[in-house]
Design a protein around this motif. Structure first.
Motif, short mmCIF file in Angstrom:
data_model
loop_
_atom_site.label_atom_id
_atom_site.label_comp_id
_atom_site.label_asym_id
_atom_site.label_seq_id
_atom_site.Cartn_x
_atom_site.Cartn_y
_atom_site.Cartn_z
N GLY A 1 -9.96 10.14 1.71
CA GLY A 1 -8.96 10.58 0.75
C GLY A 1 -9.42 10.37 -0.68
O GLY A 1 -9.29 11.25 -1.53
N ALA A 2 -9.98 9.20 -0.93
CA ALA A 2 -10.45 8.89 -2.29
C ALA A 2 -11.57 9.84 -2.70
O ALA A 2 -11.56 10.40 -3.80
N VAL A 3 -12.53 10.05 -1.79
CA VAL A 3 -13.67 10.92 -2.13
C VAL A 3 -13.20 12.34 -2.39
O VAL A 3 -13.61 12.99 -3.37
N VAL A 4 -12.30 12.85 -1.52
CA VAL A 4 -11.85 14.23 -1.67
C VAL A 4 -11.04 14.40 -2.95
O VAL A 4 -11.15 15.41 -3.64
N LEU B 1 0.83 -1.21 0.00
CA LEU B 1 0.00 0.00 0.00
C LEU B 1 0.87 1.26 0.00
O LEU B 1 0.61 2.21 -0.74
N LEU B 2 1.92 1.22 0.84
CA LEU B 2 2.80 2.40 0.92
C LEU B 2 3.51 2.63 -0.40
O LEU B 2 3.62 3.76 -0.87
N ILE B 3 4.00 1.52 -1.01
CA ILE B 3 4.70 1.66 -2.29
C ILE B 3 3.76 2.22 -3.34
O ILE B 3 4.10 3.10 -4.13
N LEU B 4 2.52 1.72 -3.32
CA LEU B 4 1.52 2.18 -4.27
C LEU B 4 1.31 3.69 -4.16
O LEU B 4 1.27 4.42 -5.16
N VAL C 1 -6.10 4.80 -5.47
CA VAL C 1 -5.00 4.40 -4.60
C VAL C 1 -5.38 4.48 -3.11
O VAL C 1 -5.30 3.47 -2.40
N PRO C 2 -5.83 5.67 -2.63
CA PRO C 2 -6.30 5.67 -1.24
C PRO C 2 -7.50 4.74 -1.04
O PRO C 2 -7.62 4.12 0.03
N ALA C 3 -8.33 4.62 -2.07
CA ALA C 3 -9.48 3.72 -1.94
C ALA C 3 -9.00 2.29 -1.71
O ALA C 3 -9.62 1.54 -0.94
N PHE D 1 -0.84 15.58 -2.39
CA PHE D 1 -2.02 15.00 -1.73
C PHE D 1 -1.83 13.49 -1.55
O PHE D 1 -2.05 12.94 -0.47
N LEU D 2 -1.40 12.83 -2.63
CA LEU D 2 -1.21 11.38 -2.53
C LEU D 2 -0.03 11.04 -1.62
O LEU D 2 -0.06 10.05 -0.89
#
Lengths: 936, 129
Positions: free
Chosen positions: A82-85, A4-7, A33-35, A107-108
């Protein structure tokens, strides 16, 4: 979890490029990605996951990741919101906004840092992610760097949270050093420290947590941070980052529950923040600021809940955390839509939006209802639990009721301010907003139903974590029957309505700024600035002699004190190893003293050179033939260089220093000399351990394949040093060339000159003096140097290859070849130099560096270490037995670089300066002729 | 190990002479000071290892050999000094060609900060107005 972190990291790094290529809609893809983080957490609901990867084994710091119940909750919030925003940002920013790529990347990056923060099990790793979120927050607040307010707000947030973070780091180190590990799961499993030690660590960690969550007295940075774009505010400064402090309190709470300071600091600071924040929110006219102060207030409530240290309060905190994240992010996004549609966020200028934007109004109403604690929304579940947790503590309960009343009041103020019809205000005419903008806040507001309706499921997942706190069992749920909590909820609603009504009747709300905290911050920053100016102004006068003198005085003082206090004074002293040393030493010392007194450049230069040759003699007497050889050659090259430049400079050194400064200078000089001599005297007896070099003879023969220890060490045992050194030489040569050749001349002068002489057919071997320049020079000297040149070069190559077993080596060989070129240049100037070396100096340098690096890499490719050498024995028919160490290839690189350096010096300081001098005198002569003509 | 008095005295003289030249403004003179100082430091390093026969295996028994390690370090230092000398000479020439002298001038930014300090002002890096 590492995946997840690498992504996140990959997405953050590629976001600017993707957005540039694909425009705003790329953000929908990036939102996956956050999703994914959120989805992963959802898929692993109820599990405890841990992964460990070694990171800095020497310090026992591992990339230890662990997802417990609280981290699970945070991951859902951080990833989901995060995904929604991010999806919302796609429409919030105008199409083709040049800063959007940077925004998406930062942001990411922030989302990744936040994911890492909540998953860290190692306290050091947690600290790293913690500060990463601070840095990304800084970048997002300062999204519009051209605005002074944004810059100031970004700096304020950075300074305040980093200062707290540093205190927290000290607390972490105290815990980690006591436990012998930095893994939180292992620290809590072992014996915690006791008494004052634990309390100190607890308070230090709280300083970090409270400053991050904008708790009093650190609250002031959060409202200023609203300079960030609204999506960033919604995500960082409402839903995720400011929750990090509260999260940490919840994570460490079970272990610190018994520390009195922990509980009282959190509860007291939380209560004060909750009330002050709520009060201040009532005063604001900017909708975003109402929400910002409301966030401060809510963070205070969360701090009280997590810090109280009881099971019920902790569950209340978790429920409030998730509900606040949902409704506050939704409200921020609503304000963003309003700002977008009407161009203002001032609630005095907005009227009638409720009719025109009904979907948005529904979203806002749902969010405010959750905030006010109405069933069946998430806020109700949390607030019920909070009231239940403090049933036995009337004072805190009273504060909670007051704070919640204020929350209801400013919630209504937001709704009324944004959507109500106001008779004396003109109706706003919003530009239509599409579903892409209104959808996200509506989604988040509706999501507030989920934790409410599935409260018992949530309770089941959080129970193992909550059970770590003491206290009676409690279960989150929508309905606990009629009791004090429900009664208080009704009281709170009534209180909120009356506060709101009272505020509506008054024009202005009583002033109550955050007491002095911000002005204290400003005064501290101002004082730091002033102190920095004073200290810098005093210590750095901008004068090189002064700065150097300062350094030397420090050296003298520290050296004197060390020598006087604790130096190991040797038992005896020898006069010399051989009496000849006295002679050579006297020459070196006398020439140095005379050079320091000389006022003519040439005199001083010759005296320094004499001292250099004296050094070479000292080296021979010491038993260092390679040093002596190199010193002789370098000194000769140095003298030539000096001559080349000094012939163009005035004969005397310019302005002498004033008498007063001369005295000071001499005092510093004599003191430095005395301290250096004292250190030399004392240091020798300080050597008590066996020198590392006792093994060098064996190593040189068995691994390096040579008997000359010094040279074998240079290309083998200490080859990395040599690699660094030749790099310095290449840089120096490049620097010389760039200083002497002006930019436009550089290309023309350097590329044409060597080949130019070749296309002339060359001067022909032994046919000297056919250029105008050469006619001024000795033809005999030119012929002799040509005869000797090849012999000297051959000798230099011999030195290069014999260096493994006898004095010589790449440095000495290269210098000899360089001196051969120098004699050609001195005898015949530039044409002779070009005839001797028809190549570009840069090419020689580059080839040398390539060979040196290549030989190092070849060893690695062959399976050894970088720069490791191998021994090769060959039997060739004619040449016989050949014993060859691969480090000789490295030495060839060194040789070429030294030759290249000398060649570059001759081209720059020699030929180019000649050219300029000739051009200068020619133009002088021309102007002279003009004058004569005029006179005639 | 007992120190060698000749070395100790020469080190002191080289440091003193080097520093006195270093503390002036003429770049060529600073460079000569650096060279003298560098010679002093090289000698200081050399003093740290014992003297003896050249460190070449086969030439003398290992017990009589000079310590090779300081020699290796000094050799690196000598060659780097060559590069540095060339660079500073080029700098001195350029300074002379452009400004008519090879003196190191005061730093303008540092002067500005001194003025601020005299006027008791802040840098204005973060204007808190």
């Amino acid at each position: 979890m590492l995946l997840l972190l690498i992504l996140h990291a990959v997405a953050a790094l590629s976001a600017p490029l993707l957005v540039r290529a694909g425009g705003n809609r790329v953000l929908y893809g990036l939102a996956l990605v956050p999703a994914a983080a959120s989805a992963w957490a959802f898929a692993n609901t109820g599990d405890v996951k841990s992964e460990t990867y070694p990171w800095v084994p020497h310090l026992d710091v591992d990339l230890a990741l662990r997802m417990g119940p609280l981290a699970w909750l945070m991951l859902l919030v951080v990833g989901g919101i995060g995904a929604v925003v991010l999806a919302y940002s796609s429409k919030y920013f105008t199409e083709g906004d040049p800063n959007l790529g940077r925004f998406a990347g930062v942001f990411l990056g922030f989302a990744g840092a936040m994911t890492g923060l909540v998953l860290s099990d190692d306290l050091i790793v947690l600290y790293v992610f913690w500060e990463l979120t601070t840095v990304f927050s800084y970048l997002l607040i300062g999204h519009s760097p051209e605005q002074a307010a944004a810059r100031r707000a970004a700096m304020q947030a950075l300074v305040v949270t980093t200062a707290g973070g540093l205190a927290m780091l000290v607390g972490f180190v105290m815990l980690g050093e006591h436990a012998g590990t930095y893994k939180w799961s292992e620290i809590t499993a072992g014996q915690l420290p006791e008494g004052g030690y634990l309390a100190t660590a607890a308070v230090l960690i709280l300083a970090g947590a409270l400053s991050k969550s904008a708790i009093f007295p650190f609250s002031f940075w959060l409202p200023s941070a609203m300079a960030a774009p609204t999506p960033a505010s919604a995500y960082l400064h409402a839903a995720s980052m400011v929750k990090a402090g509260v999260f940490l309190i919840g994570l460490l709470g079970p272990a610190f529950g018994d520390v009195v300071a922990w509980r009282w600091v959190t509860v007291a600071a939380g209560v004060v923040t909750m009330l002050l924040g709520g009060w201040a929110a009532m005063r604001q006219h900017d909708l975003k600021l109402v929400l910002a102060y409301g966030t401060v207030s809510q963070l205070g409530l969360l701090t009280v809940a997590f810090g109280a240290g009881s099971r019920t309060a902790a569950l209340a905190g978790a429920a409030l955390l998730v509900s606040h994240a949902l409704f506050k992010a939704a409200l921020f996004l609503v304000v963003g839509v309003i700002d977008h549609a009407t161009g203002t966020r001032d609630l005095r200028e907005l009227s009638g939006l409720g009719r025109r934007m009904p979907a948005l109004a529904i979203a806002a109403t749902l969010a405010v209802a959750s905030m006010a604690g109405l069933p069946p929304l998430a806020g109700f579940v949390g607030k019920e639990a909070a009231f239940a947790a403090f049933e036995q503590e009337p004072l805190i309960l009273l504060a909670l009721v007051a704070g919640s009343g204020l929350t209801v009041a400013y919630g209504l103020r937001v709704l009324w301010g944004a959507f109500a019809d106001k008779p004396d205000t003109a109706r706003a005419l919003p530009t239509p907003s599409g579903a892409a903008l209104v959808g996200p806040p509506l989604l988040l507001a509706c999501a507030g139903l989920i934790p409410g309706l599935f409260a018992t499921r949530l309770d089941g997942v959080l129970a193992p974590w909550a059970a770590e706190f003491g206290g009676p069992a409690y279960h989150l749920g929508l309905w606990h029957g009629f009791g004090l909590p429900v009664l208080l909820s009704v009281v709170v609603l009534g209180l909120g309505l009356s506060i709101f009504a009272a505020a509506r009747r008054r024009d202005s709300w009583p002033a109550q700024r955050f007491p002095a905290a911000e002005s204290v911050y400003r005064r501290i920053m101002g004082a730091v600035d002033r102190a920095a100016v004073e200290v810098t102004g005093f210590t750095q006068r901008g004068s090189l002699p002064f700065s150097l003198g300062m350094i030397l005085v420090v050296m003298v003082v520290i050296g004197t004190v060390t020598l006087a206090l604790g130096a190991p004074w040797p038992a005896g002293i020898r006069l010399w190893d051989s009496p000849l040393q006295l002679v050579a030493g006297a020459v070196v010392a006398a020439s140095a003293l005379l050079a320091a007194r000389a006022r003519r450049r040439m005199t001083a230069m010759i005296l320094v050179g004499v001292g250099g040759y004296g050094m070479a003699v000292l080296f021979i007497l010491h038993g260092a033939p390679d040093l002596a050889l190199t010193q002789f050659l370098v000194e000769t090259a140095t003298i030539v260089m000096f001559l080349l430049v000094l012939r163009r400079l005035p004969a005397f050194f310019s302005a002498r220093p004033l008498v007063g400064s001369r005295v000071v200078r001499n005092v510093v000089a004599v003191a430095s000399g005395l301290v250096a001599a004292g250190m030399a005297y004392a240091a020798v007896s300080g050597r008590q351990a066996v020198p590392i070099s006792v093994d060098f003879p064996d190593l040189a023969v068995s691994y390096g394949g040579g008997t000359n220890i010094v040279n074998v060490a240079l290309v083998d045992i200490r080859a990395w040093d040599t690699m660094g050194e030749i790099s310095v030489l290449v840089v120096a040569a490049t620097g010389v060339a760039s200083l002497i050749f002006r930019r436009d001349d550089a290309l023309r002068g350097r590329s044409t000159s060597p080949s130019g002489s070749l296309t002339n057919g060359g001067p022909g071997w032994l046919r000297a003096g056919d250029t105008p320049e050469a006619r001024r020079q000795s033809i005999i000297l030119q012929v002799v140097t040509r005869l000797l040149f090849h012999t000297i070069v051959l000798f230099s190559i011999y030195l290069l290859f014999s260096g493994h077993n006898e004095p010589g080596g790449g440095f000495a060989g290269g210098l000899v070849a360089g001196l051969a070129l120098t004699t050609r240049y001195l005898a015949g100037g530039k044409p002779e130099l070009n005839a001797a070396a028809p190549v570009d100096a840069g090419l020689v340098l580059g080839t040398g560096l390539l060979i040196a690096v290549g030989s190092g890499l070849a060893a690695m490719i062959a399976g050894g270490q970088v720069l490791q050498s191998a021994l090769i024995d060959l039997h060739l028919p004619v040449l016989g037995h050949i014993h060859f160490a691969t480090s000789a290839v490295f030495d060839i690189g060194v040789y070429l670089i030294v030759v290249g350096l000398v060649l570059e010096i001759l081209r720059s300081l020699g030929a180019e300066l000649d050219r300029r001098h000739d051009a200068g005198s020619a133009s002088e002569a021309a102007t002279g002729d003009d004058r004569v003509k005029e006179l005639v | 190990m007992t120190p060698n008095l000749v070395y100790v005295v020469v080190i002191g003289v080289l440091f003193a002479a080097g520093v006195s030249m270093l503390l002036e403004r003429s770049l060529t003179r600073i460079l000569m000071g650096m060279i003298l100082l560098g010679n002093g430091v090289n000698l200081l390093i050399l003093l740290g290892g014992k003297a003896g026969a050249p460190p070449i295996v086969g030439g003398a028994p290992e017990s009589e050999m000079a310590d090779p390690l300081p020699q290796i370090m000094i050799l690196t230092a000598i060659v780097i000094t060559l590069g540095m000398t060339a660079f500073l000479l080029a700098l001195a020439y350029r300074s002379w060609a452009m400004a008519g002298h090879d003196e190191v001038q005061d730093d303008v930014e540092d002067r500005r900060i001194m003025l601020l300090a005299e006027r008791d002002e802040g840098s204005g890096a973060e204007d808190n107005s």
